[in-house]
Design an enzyme around this catalytic site. Structure first.
Site, PDB file in Angstrom:
ATOM      1  N   ARG A 118       0.877  -1.212   0.020  1.00 38.72           N
ATOM      2  CA  ARG A 118       0.158  -0.059   0.007  1.00 38.72           C
ATOM      3  C   ARG A 118       0.772   1.241  -0.257  1.00 38.72           C
ATOM      4  O   ARG A 118       1.846   1.169   0.421  1.00 38.72           O
ATOM      5  CB  ARG A 118      -0.840  -0.011   1.170  1.00 38.72           C
ATOM      6  CG  ARG A 118      -2.078  -0.960   1.231  1.00 38.72           C
ATOM      7  CD  ARG A 118      -2.899  -0.778   2.334  1.00 38.72           C
ATOM      8  NE  ARG A 118      -3.432   0.554   2.409  1.00 38.72           N
ATOM      9  CZ  ARG A 118      -3.391   1.298   3.387  1.00 38.72           C
ATOM     10  NH1 ARG A 118      -2.610   1.329   4.394  1.00 38.72           N
ATOM     11  NH2 ARG A 118      -4.165   2.636   3.409  1.00 38.72           N
ATOM     12  N   LYS A 167       3.793  -7.166  12.372  1.00 43.48           N
ATOM     13  CA  LYS A 167       2.973  -7.173  11.060  1.00 43.48           C
ATOM     14  C   LYS A 167       3.460  -8.598  10.651  1.00 43.48           C
ATOM     15  O   LYS A 167       4.697  -9.118  10.161  1.00 43.48           O
ATOM     16  CB  LYS A 167       3.330  -6.238   9.958  1.00 43.48           C
ATOM     17  CG  LYS A 167       2.731  -6.526   8.538  1.00 43.48           C
ATOM     18  CD  LYS A 167       2.794  -5.310   7.831  1.00 43.48           C
ATOM     19  CE  LYS A 167       2.386  -5.493   6.562  1.00 43.48           C
ATOM     20  NZ  LYS A 167       2.151  -4.107   5.678  1.00 43.48           N
ATOM     21  N   ARG A 187      -1.298   5.143  13.385  1.00 42.25           N
ATOM     22  CA  ARG A 187      -0.263   4.957  14.151  1.00 42.25           C
ATOM     23  C   ARG A 187      -0.882   4.905  15.485  1.00 42.25           C
ATOM     24  O   ARG A 187      -1.651   6.022  15.654  1.00 42.25           O
ATOM     25  CB  ARG A 187       0.814   6.053  13.813  1.00 42.25           C
ATOM     26  CG  ARG A 187       1.326   5.803  12.409  1.00 42.25           C
ATOM     27  CD  ARG A 187       2.732   5.077  12.761  1.00 42.25           C
ATOM     28  NE  ARG A 187       3.506   4.971  11.434  1.00 42.25           N
ATOM     29  CZ  ARG A 187       2.880   4.522  10.135  1.00 42.25           C
ATOM     30  NH1 ARG A 187       2.058   3.787  10.389  1.00 42.25           N
ATOM     31  NH2 ARG A 187       3.578   4.444   9.200  1.00 42.25           N
TER      32      ARG A 187
HETATM   33  C1  BTN Z   1       1.059  -3.873   2.283  1.00 44.87           C
HETATM   34  O1  BTN Z   1       1.169  -4.429   3.390  1.00 44.87           O
HETATM   35  O2  BTN Z   1       1.356  -2.638   2.184  1.00 44.87           O
HETATM   36  C2  BTN Z   1       0.136  -4.687   1.244  1.00 44.87           C
HETATM   37  C3  BTN Z   1       1.126  -5.899   0.989  1.00 44.87           C
HETATM   38  C4  BTN Z   1       0.641  -6.651  -0.266  1.00 44.87           C
HETATM   39  C5  BTN Z   1       1.783  -7.964  -0.884  1.00 44.87           C
HETATM   40  C6  BTN Z   1       0.970  -8.593  -1.551  1.00 44.87           C
HETATM   41  S1  BTN Z   1       2.097  -9.968  -2.221  1.00 44.87           S
HETATM   42  C7  BTN Z   1       0.760 -10.524  -3.483  1.00 44.87           C
HETATM   43  C8  BTN Z   1       0.351  -9.054  -4.197  1.00 44.87           C
HETATM   44  N1  BTN Z   1       1.225  -8.797  -5.167  1.00 44.87           N
HETATM   45  C9  BTN Z   1       1.608  -7.550  -4.879  1.00 44.87           C
HETATM   46  O3  BTN Z   1       2.683  -7.148  -5.607  1.00 44.87           O
HETATM   47  N2  BTN Z   1       1.352  -7.218  -3.832  1.00 44.87           N
HETATM   48  C10 BTN Z   1       0.428  -8.029  -3.073  1.00 44.87           C
END
Ligand code: BTN
Length: 257
Positions: free
Chosen positions: A55, A120, A255
């Site tokens: 994100r 996380k 946060r």
């Molecule tokens: C986050 O924590 O900010 C979101 C992470 C999302 C990661 C997943 S891995 C599979 C899919 N492909 C990506 O490029 N991102 C999501």
């Protein structure tokens, strides 16, 4: 994929599963080459992503065997409303699958990080496919840490964890994929029929910041208040000195104050 199919059981026919050894990003790949609308949920998993995305423009880093990374293309009825709260539902599905595996203390951080004891464990990136002013489909991208390398440089304010640490050993990735897909299927059906409000209570039970002082960053106006849960559409509710405020997901980040 055998263990995923076994976990899917009688839902196996509802999915198309493709596993790549490597790809840039499973979200990007599904968005770039939308699979046919054949009534199935199309799932793309990758052992390693070379440009995994998180994100707010962040990267999701990847090492072989370190995390389960996959994306699922979910199509909604043509007349369905814009799917507000969908990413919270995805977080809840991941939480339930992890609980089924025996992970204790799973919590959700709005809008959709999955935490264990504040660290996380999993992240979710939901992207809607634009279509002539309508929202026909969502790519739900999920990354769950299985066993991070000891020198993994993953930035997160309160630290990161993995399933090897939570369970004593990393679970079979394919089985975990199946368990998450079963939960996504169940919860998205509830969501399609009754909206996020039907799942709001289950989300709030796992709210990592319930009644805690928080700051909202990333909007023009920074907000501080007490986390008062989420609204019927998945918006964060913040009790501020000026009254109850609704914060929509998107380019904001929460946060602990
Ligand atoms: C986050 O924590 O900010 C979101 C992470 C999302 C990661 C997943 S891995 C599979 C899919 N492909 C990506 O490029 N991102 C999501």
């Amino acid at each position: 994929m055998g263990a995923a199919l076994a976990a899917l059981d009688d839902l196996a026919g509802a999915f198309s599963l493709v596993l790549l050894t490597e790809c840039d990003s499973t979200n990007s790949r599904l968005l770039a080459e939308l699979p046919p609308d054949d009534g199935r949920v199309h799932v793309l998993a990758a052992d390693v992503q070379t440009s995994g995305r998180g994100r707010r423009g962040r990267a999701w880093k990847s090492w072989p065997g370190a995390s389960l990374t996959f994306s699922a293309l979910w199509r909604f009825a043509p007349d369905a409303p814009v799917p507000a709260g969908l990413s919270l539902v995805a977080g809840l599905a991941v939480a339930r699958a992890l609980e089924e595996l025996g992970v204790e203390g799973v919590q959700l951080k709005w809008p959709n990080d999955v935490l264990v004891h504040g660290r996380k464990l999993a992240g979710i990136l939901v992207e809607l496919t634009p279509g002539r002013g309508r929202v026909p489909a969502a790519v739900v991208g999920i990354g769950i840490n299985l066993q991070l390398p000891p020198d993994a440089d993953v930035e997160y304010a309160t630290g990161v964890t993995d399933l090897a640490a939570c369970l004593g050993q990393a679970p079979d990735a394919s089985r975990l994929l199946g368990l998450v897909l079963v939960q996504l299927h169940r919860l998205f059906e509830v969501y399609a029929a009754a909206g996020f409000s039907a799942l709001r209570g289950a989300w709030q039970q796992r709210n990592a910041f319930a009644n805690l002082p928080v700051n909202i960053l990333g909007e023009a106006e920074a907000l501080a208040g007490t986390c008062a849960g989420v609204d019927d559409d998945g918006a964060l509710l913040l009790q501020t000195p000026g009254g109850l405020r609704r914060v929509l997901s998107g380019e904001v980040s929460l946060r602990l104050a």
